[in-house]
Design a protein around this motif. Sequence first.
Motif, PDB file in Angstrom:
ATOM      1  N   SER A 111       0.824  -1.215   0.000  1.00 24.10           N
ATOM      2  CA  SER A 111       0.000   0.000   0.000  1.00 24.10           C
ATOM      3  C   SER A 111       0.856   1.263   0.000  1.00 24.10           C
ATOM      4  O   SER A 111       1.674   1.483   0.896  1.00 24.10           O
ATOM      5  N   LYS A 295      -1.604 -11.494  -3.969  1.00 26.11           N
ATOM      6  CA  LYS A 295      -2.284 -10.217  -3.760  1.00 26.11           C
ATOM      7  C   LYS A 295      -1.320  -9.079  -3.515  1.00 26.11           C
ATOM      8  O   LYS A 295      -1.703  -8.003  -3.082  1.00 26.11           O
ATOM      9  N   SER A 299       0.220  -0.165  -6.190  1.00 27.63           N
ATOM     10  CA  SER A 299      -0.484   0.646  -7.166  1.00 27.63           C
ATOM     11  C   SER A 299      -0.135   2.116  -6.966  1.00 27.63           C
ATOM     12  O   SER A 299      -0.176   2.631  -5.855  1.00 27.63           O
TER      13      SER A 299
ATOM     14  N   ASN B  32     -11.681   1.207 -10.973  1.00 29.54           N
ATOM     15  CA  ASN B  32     -10.514   0.620 -10.322  1.00 29.54           C
ATOM     16  C   ASN B  32     -10.114   1.465  -9.112  1.00 29.54           C
ATOM     17  O   ASN B  32      -9.723   2.610  -9.254  1.00 29.54           O
ATOM     18  N   CYS B  34      -7.911   0.173  -6.772  1.00 28.22           N
ATOM     19  CA  CYS B  34      -6.766  -0.524  -6.176  1.00 28.22           C
ATOM     20  C   CYS B  34      -5.752   0.476  -5.618  1.00 28.22           C
ATOM     21  O   CYS B  34      -5.476   1.490  -6.234  1.00 28.22           O
ATOM     22  N   SER B  41     -13.013   2.161  -1.267  1.00 25.89           N
ATOM     23  CA  SER B  41     -13.698   1.133  -2.052  1.00 25.89           C
ATOM     24  C   SER B  41     -15.203   1.131  -1.822  1.00 25.89           C
ATOM     25  O   SER B  41     -15.995   1.222  -2.758  1.00 25.89           O
ATOM     26  N   LEU B  66     -12.707  -2.997  -9.113  1.00 27.81           N
ATOM     27  CA  LEU B  66     -11.462  -3.712  -8.847  1.00 27.81           C
ATOM     28  C   LEU B  66     -10.868  -3.114  -7.584  1.00 27.81           C
ATOM     29  O   LEU B  66     -10.620  -1.912  -7.506  1.00 27.81           O
ATOM     30  N   THR B  67     -10.682  -3.936  -6.565  1.00 35.20           N
ATOM     31  CA  THR B  67     -10.113  -3.452  -5.313  1.00 35.20           C
ATOM     32  C   THR B  67      -9.094  -4.452  -4.784  1.00 35.20           C
ATOM     33  O   THR B  67      -9.185  -5.640  -5.069  1.00 35.20           O
ATOM     34  N   ASP B  68      -8.129  -3.923  -4.016  1.00 28.96           N
ATOM     35  CA  ASP B  68      -7.146  -4.832  -3.412  1.00 28.96           C
ATOM     36  C   ASP B  68      -7.356  -4.913  -1.904  1.00 28.96           C
ATOM     37  O   ASP B  68      -6.529  -5.432  -1.176  1.00 28.96           O
ATOM     38  N   ASN B  69      -8.469  -4.357  -1.457  1.00 32.47           N
ATOM     39  CA  ASN B  69      -8.748  -4.315  -0.037  1.00 32.47           C
ATOM     40  C   ASN B  69      -9.642  -5.503   0.343  1.00 32.47           C
ATOM     41  O   ASN B  69     -10.822  -5.521   0.008  1.00 32.47           O
ATOM     42  N   CYS B  95      -5.825  -8.543  -7.360  1.00 34.75           N
ATOM     43  CA  CYS B  95      -6.976  -7.789  -6.851  1.00 34.75           C
ATOM     44  C   CYS B  95      -8.241  -8.641  -6.815  1.00 34.75           C
ATOM     45  O   CYS B  95      -8.244  -9.798  -7.224  1.00 34.75           O
TER      46      CYS B  95
END
Lengths: 369, 105
Positions: A111, A295, A299, B32, B34, B41, B66-69, B95
Amino acid sequence: MQILLVVITFLLGLVSGVVMHRSDFCLAGMFRDLFLFRSSPLLRSLVLLVAANMLLFALAQFFGLITPGMTMVLTGPPALTNLFGGMLFGLGMVLAGGCVIGVLYKVGAGSLPSVFAIVGLIIGSAVYAEFHPLWTGVAKATRLSVSRTLPELFGLPALPTLLMVFLLLAFMLLRWQQRGLLVRPNVISGYLQPRTTALVLALISLLSFVLLGMPLGIATIYAKTGAFLEQLVFPKHVAGLVFFNFRGLAYYSPLLDQRLTFGSGPFLDGLSLVQIPLLVGIICGAAVSAVTLKKYMLSFHVPKRQLLSALVGGVIMGLAARMAPACNVWHLLGGLPLLSLQSLLFTLGLLPGAGLGSWLLVRYVLPGR
Amino acid sequence: MTIASAVSKTFYNTLLQKESAMTGEKQIVEVNVCGQICPSSLLTALREVNRFKAGLKTGELSLVFLTDNPDSTNRIREAVGNMGYLVEVQDLPGCFRIAIDKAVN
């Protein structure tokens, strides 16, 4: 023996990093969602964690694994500064998108805002050194009691009181469990139920307390890093700051069977011995978890406003962690289970702080509303 | 598949990566988030669902986040699911893909 200490601490950090990443166990988010969405399912896991620590610490005290001298590190006479520090911390952690430990597991998973939050934490902790003597005066002037814990304040026996409070929390948790409120939907691979993470973290807190002499804490290392970096630029100024020169704090390390002294300055001491491996462990644990789950993703498409928020939140959090004194992990996972009055005030302060942070976040940081 | 950039120009936030593509009859709007700070999000999802309410209700449009959380997968599923939509979470490398559609009656 010191190597063993470092290895154990690193492993505790590593496991913490893995489980926090698997559950997305974000302490800042737990408080924030309470205000933002009026529902915070993960906060119940924090209650479980605090309750578990309460029971484990009480048992460890009963069996002599944690001595009264060791709990002294966690408690002190309460002052209004604890409440104010909590409020400021709550505000900072919401704006930063994670607390002192949350930003570490998030950095481990790639992050970018959390990197900014950590830079902020270092800056904030260093800025605190500028007005430390003044703030110590404020803390003394606003002291509320000489009692350090809730049982002490009411003249109650410590362990039975702790068990009573634990039973109340256990009853509440049992009700949640029966209504299915402690379980989260599990639709992604590698997901770990937050309640499991809470129990693992409780065990880690106990091991940390019993072996290392104190429960989890991480904030001082940010101050030390700040001092180190500032010293590179302004060596004379840093040498003249009371906060960075004081080395008189101490705690008992059961594993080394000796008292370790420490301070907040730019030097290696008894505290960096545990906080550096812990910090590195958490980041590594989260990174390992993220990579194995495929994962890990860094970004850079993050709005500047969000990065600024993370930085400012980090600075506020860094300041607050020194003003409170101590960070949320220390207070929530260490002090609260002992019913420390300082920690109770800090936790009370976290709520309005997180509320204000949530409002600012929606109003100014997250665009398009 | 053609990118209908005209649609994305109407978004008032240019910082988010948004694309919309026409796939046959159905329009897919992709957002997106991310790498963004929490709770971007969920808030973005709620906002976009509200904005594309009409299209979503008729089934002409489908929203993709699209999320990475990791926690967002649950929060979005719960919040948007409670609004009566069909929410599908896919675990992709890097993601999560959360698709929101009209519920199948």
